[in-house]
Motif scaffolding. Structure first.
Motif, PDB file in Angstrom:
ATOM      1  N   LEU A   4      21.545 -55.614 -27.454  1.00 52.95           N
ATOM      2  CA  LEU A   4      21.353 -56.975 -27.466  1.00 52.95           C
ATOM      3  C   LEU A   4      22.492 -57.602 -28.305  1.00 52.95           C
ATOM      4  O   LEU A   4      23.154 -56.812 -29.213  1.00 52.95           O
ATOM      5  N   PRO A   5      22.850 -58.945 -28.218  1.00 45.88           N
ATOM      6  CA  PRO A   5      23.897 -59.448 -29.041  1.00 45.88           C
ATOM      7  C   PRO A   5      23.439 -59.440 -30.569  1.00 45.88           C
ATOM      8  O   PRO A   5      22.339 -59.466 -30.937  1.00 45.88           O
ATOM      9  N   HIS A   6      24.523 -59.071 -31.381  1.00 46.75           N
ATOM     10  CA  HIS A   6      24.332 -58.725 -32.872  1.00 46.75           C
ATOM     11  C   HIS A   6      25.456 -59.410 -33.674  1.00 46.75           C
ATOM     12  O   HIS A   6      26.577 -59.012 -33.320  1.00 46.75           O
ATOM     13  N   MET A   7      24.992 -60.437 -34.625  1.00 46.89           N
ATOM     14  CA  MET A   7      26.199 -61.107 -35.470  1.00 46.89           C
ATOM     15  C   MET A   7      27.179 -61.418 -34.643  1.00 46.89           C
ATOM     16  O   MET A   7      28.478 -60.874 -34.937  1.00 46.89           O
ATOM     17  N   GLY A   8      27.150 -62.179 -33.762  1.00 41.60           N
ATOM     18  CA  GLY A   8      28.467 -62.782 -32.884  1.00 41.60           C
ATOM     19  C   GLY A   8      28.882 -61.921 -31.811  1.00 41.60           C
ATOM     20  O   GLY A   8      29.851 -62.536 -31.107  1.00 41.60           O
TER      21      GLY A   8
ATOM     22  N   TYR B  44      32.752 -45.178 -24.273  1.00 49.46           N
ATOM     23  CA  TYR B  44      32.709 -46.386 -23.299  1.00 49.46           C
ATOM     24  C   TYR B  44      31.987 -47.488 -23.639  1.00 49.46           C
ATOM     25  O   TYR B  44      30.810 -47.329 -24.001  1.00 49.46           O
ATOM     26  N   VAL B  45      32.517 -48.669 -23.458  1.00 51.42           N
ATOM     27  CA  VAL B  45      31.729 -49.981 -23.895  1.00 51.42           C
ATOM     28  C   VAL B  45      32.011 -51.107 -22.782  1.00 51.42           C
ATOM     29  O   VAL B  45      33.252 -51.063 -22.556  1.00 51.42           O
ATOM     30  N   CYS B  46      31.061 -51.769 -22.313  1.00 56.50           N
ATOM     31  CA  CYS B  46      31.069 -52.846 -21.372  1.00 56.50           C
ATOM     32  C   CYS B  46      30.659 -54.095 -21.852  1.00 56.50           C
ATOM     33  O   CYS B  46      29.532 -54.210 -21.801  1.00 56.50           O
ATOM     34  N   GLN B  47      31.508 -54.972 -22.236  1.00 55.31           N
ATOM     35  CA  GLN B  47      30.966 -56.233 -22.699  1.00 55.31           C
ATOM     36  C   GLN B  47      30.317 -57.059 -21.332  1.00 55.31           C
ATOM     37  O   GLN B  47      31.036 -57.164 -20.430  1.00 55.31           O
ATOM     38  N   LEU B  48      29.274 -57.866 -21.880  1.00 58.07           N
ATOM     39  CA  LEU B  48      28.784 -58.820 -20.917  1.00 58.07           C
ATOM     40  C   LEU B  48      29.026 -60.091 -21.093  1.00 58.07           C
ATOM     41  O   LEU B  48      29.053 -60.488 -22.183  1.00 58.07           O
ATOM     42  N   GLU B  49      28.869 -61.018 -20.024  1.00 57.20           N
ATOM     43  CA  GLU B  49      28.933 -62.537 -20.374  1.00 57.20           C
ATOM     44  C   GLU B  49      27.649 -62.911 -20.717  1.00 57.20           C
ATOM     45  O   GLU B  49      26.520 -62.318 -20.402  1.00 57.20           O
ATOM     46  N   ASN B  50      27.563 -63.975 -21.495  1.00 55.50           N
ATOM     47  CA  ASN B  50      26.015 -64.600 -21.948  1.00 55.50           C
ATOM     48  C   ASN B  50      25.641 -65.401 -21.006  1.00 55.50           C
ATOM     49  O   ASN B  50      24.421 -65.547 -20.985  1.00 55.50           O
ATOM     50  N   LYS B  51      26.122 -65.925 -20.162  1.00 58.10           N
ATOM     51  CA  LYS B  51      25.819 -66.617 -18.867  1.00 58.10           C
ATOM     52  C   LYS B  51      25.682 -65.742 -17.675  1.00 58.10           C
ATOM     53  O   LYS B  51      26.537 -65.188 -17.324  1.00 58.10           O
ATOM     54  N   VAL B  52      24.629 -65.990 -17.014  1.00 56.90           N
ATOM     55  CA  VAL B  52      24.236 -65.368 -15.679  1.00 56.90           C
ATOM     56  C   VAL B  52      24.258 -66.537 -14.755  1.00 56.90           C
ATOM     57  O   VAL B  52      23.333 -67.450 -14.842  1.00 56.90           O
ATOM     58  N   LYS B  53      24.926 -66.318 -13.738  1.00 59.15           N
ATOM     59  CA  LYS B  53      24.938 -67.475 -12.653  1.00 59.15           C
ATOM     60  C   LYS B  53      24.457 -66.963 -11.385  1.00 59.15           C
ATOM     61  O   LYS B  53      25.001 -65.866 -10.847  1.00 59.15           O
TER      62      LYS B  53
END
Length: 112
Positions: free
Chosen positions: A15-19, A31-40
């Protein structure tokens, strides 16, 4: 469900944590994969139910089926004769399934 392109293990969701945005991380490699906060949602697709085709249709039962004494389960019929056909639709150690069709009202039913 996502998998690590490096080692093939299933990625864990954080989950998102501290920004920091939410992300997928691999538990065994860095390995880390960043996710966008908006889902379209680009397109909605409505599912259409397919019509189920019977194993035996009325003509098959009349041509290939034999007659037997069987009581029709229709509430207003109860006739005592029906066409029947048997087919093995489960494993070989299970009994065959018998399909019936009433001679009077043409209602179809089966017995496993």
């Amino acid at each position: 469900m996502e998998f690590c392109p490096t080692c093939g293990n299933m990625l864990q969701f954080e989950l998102p944590h501290m920004g920091r945005p939410s992300r997928f991380v691999c538990p065994t490699c860095p390995y880390v994969c960043q996710l966008e906060n908006k889902v379209k949602i680009k397109r909605r697709q409505h599912l259409v139910k397919k019509e189920i085709e019977p194993v035996f249709n009325s003509d098959d039962m009349k041509i290939g089926g034999a007659e037997t004494d069987a009581t029709c389960p229709a509430p207003n019929c109860g006739f005592g004769r029906a066409y029947f056909s048997q087919i093995q639709i489960r494993s070989a150690d299970e009994p065959a399934t018998t399909f019936y069709q009433c001679l009077r009202c043409e209602k179809r039913w089966r017995e496993d």
